[in-house]
Design an enzyme around this catalytic site. Sequence first.
Site, PDB file in Angstrom:
ATOM      1  N   GLU A  89       0.768  -1.188   0.081  1.00 40.34           N
ATOM      2  CA  GLU A  89      -0.029   0.036  -0.033  1.00 40.34           C
ATOM      3  C   GLU A  89       0.874   1.311  -0.043  1.00 40.34           C
ATOM      4  OE1 GLU A  89      -2.117  -3.190   2.641  1.00 40.34           O
ATOM      5  OE2 GLU A  89      -0.197  -2.401   2.170  1.00 40.34           O
ATOM      6  N   CYS A 129      -0.278   0.194   7.584  1.00 43.34           N
ATOM      7  CA  CYS A 129      -0.757   0.465   6.388  1.00 43.34           C
ATOM      8  C   CYS A 129      -2.266   0.948   6.490  1.00 43.34           C
ATOM      9  CB  CYS A 129      -0.806  -0.682   5.558  1.00 43.34           C
ATOM     10  SG  CYS A 129       0.953  -1.285   5.058  1.00 43.34           S
ATOM     11  N   TRP A 136      21.596 -38.486 -14.396  1.00 42.58           N
ATOM     12  CA  TRP A 136      20.606 -37.605 -14.034  1.00 42.58           C
ATOM     13  C   TRP A 136      19.240 -38.242 -14.613  1.00 42.58           C
ATOM     14  CZ3 TRP A 136      21.376 -34.019 -10.662  1.00 42.58           C
ATOM     15  CH2 TRP A 136      22.689 -33.389 -10.565  1.00 42.58           C
ATOM     16  N   ARG A 193      21.723 -22.717  -7.377  1.00 42.67           N
ATOM     17  CA  ARG A 193      22.798 -22.321  -8.378  1.00 42.67           C
ATOM     18  C   ARG A 193      22.065 -21.847  -9.694  1.00 42.67           C
ATOM     19  NH1 ARG A 193      24.661 -26.919  -6.036  1.00 42.67           N
ATOM     20  NH2 ARG A 193      24.087 -28.354  -7.932  1.00 42.67           N
ATOM     21  N   LEU A 218      11.923 -40.408   3.690  1.00 41.81           N
ATOM     22  CA  LEU A 218      11.363 -39.242   4.565  1.00 41.81           C
ATOM     23  C   LEU A 218      10.238 -38.759   3.630  1.00 41.81           C
ATOM     24  CD1 LEU A 218      11.839 -36.659   6.299  1.00 41.81           C
ATOM     25  CD2 LEU A 218      13.356 -35.891   4.410  1.00 41.81           C
TER      26      LEU A 218
END
Length: 360
Positions: A47, A79, A165, A202, A294
Site C-alpha cells: 500500500e 498500512c 541424472w 545455483r 522421508l
Amino acid sequence: MRRALELASRGLGHVEPNPPVGAVIVDDNLQLLGEGYHQQFGGPHAEVHALADAGESANGATIFVTLEPCAHHGKTPPCADAVIRAELKRVVVAMQDPAPHVDGSGIERIRQAGIEVEVGLLEPEAQRLTAPFVKRITTGRPWIIAKWAMTLDGKIASHTTHSQWISNATSRQVVHQLRGRCDAVMVGIGTALADDPRLTARPPGPRTASRIVVDSRARLPITSQLVQTARETPLLVAVLDSAPDAACAALSDAGAEVLRLPGDGNDHVSLPALLDELGRREMTNILVEGGAGLLGGLHDAGLIDECQVFIAPKLVGGASAPSPLGGRGLEQIPQSGSFAHVDVEMLEGDLFVRGWVKHD
C-alpha cells in the site's frame, strides 16, 4: 485486483515470513494512478509503494489490495493509517488477514474512518498466493513442498541406487530456482549418504536456504559436502534425543547445528516435532527433496502440502528400484484425485507436474 495479484507474486522468496501483497490505485474510470508490492521483508508494504506512486492523485481514489491492510506497528507503521491519511474513497480487499495481530482490525479501522471497504474480490486466488503464510500463521508449521524426479515407470533410482541424472538440465534449473525462494531444503540421511549433495541454489536466489538432514543417529559424515560447507550455508541436522554424543559433537564442531528431537516410536525423528520447530523459527516454505523414506513418512503423516514432480521419458525397471514414496502407504487406491490446483508443463521433453495435496 488481478494486476495486484500479479504484482504480489513478484515478492515470493523476498518477503517471507511476511505474506506477498500487491496493491493498485485507480480513479473512477479505472485509470491507473499508482501500483506497488511488498518487495522485501522489513521494507515498505504494498500500500505504501502504491500510494507513493500515485501521489496526491490517490485522494478520492480506489485501492485494490490483495490482503487486508495491517493496523499494527511492526517493522513498518500501520498500512491502514496510510490509507486513511491518503483520503482514499474506497478500499477493495481480496482477503482478510488471518494473523491474530490483524484479523479484521485493519478493515475495521478503515471503515471507522468513513472509507468504504469491500472484501472478497478474487479471494480464492489471493488465498492460493498466501497459503504458505496462512498455514504457518494458523498452524505454526511451514508449507511442505515435496519434490522428486522420476522415470516414466516411477523410479527415482536404479536397483543399484544410481540416480544421476533422471531429469534434464531445464528441469534441474527449475529446481534451483525453487531452492532459491525457500527457507530450507530437506533430505533424509539415505539421500545425503547416497548422493553427497550440496543442496544449494545455483545461481543463488533471493533466499539462502538452510540445508536440513533428517538423521536419527547422526550418521552424516564430516567429510560430506554438506558438512564441509556448513560454515558458508546453514546446515541443520535433526537427530534423535538418543543420538550418539560423540557424533553430534563432531557435527557441531564442524559448523552444523544439531537439533535433538523426540522419536516417533519407530526409531525415527518425529516429523511433526521437526516441523513445529521450523515453524517457531518462522520458516515458511520447506522444499523436501527425498528420499523415499522421508517423503513416505511425510505422506503417511499427512504433512505434504504441495508436490512438484519431474517425469523423464526414461524406463529403468527393476522390482527393487525405489519409487518416490516409501513409508506405509495407503491401503486402497483413492477414489478421487489426490491433488488440487494441478498444473502440467513440458520442459524440453520432461513432464513437470505441480499440485496441492488434498487433505481430508
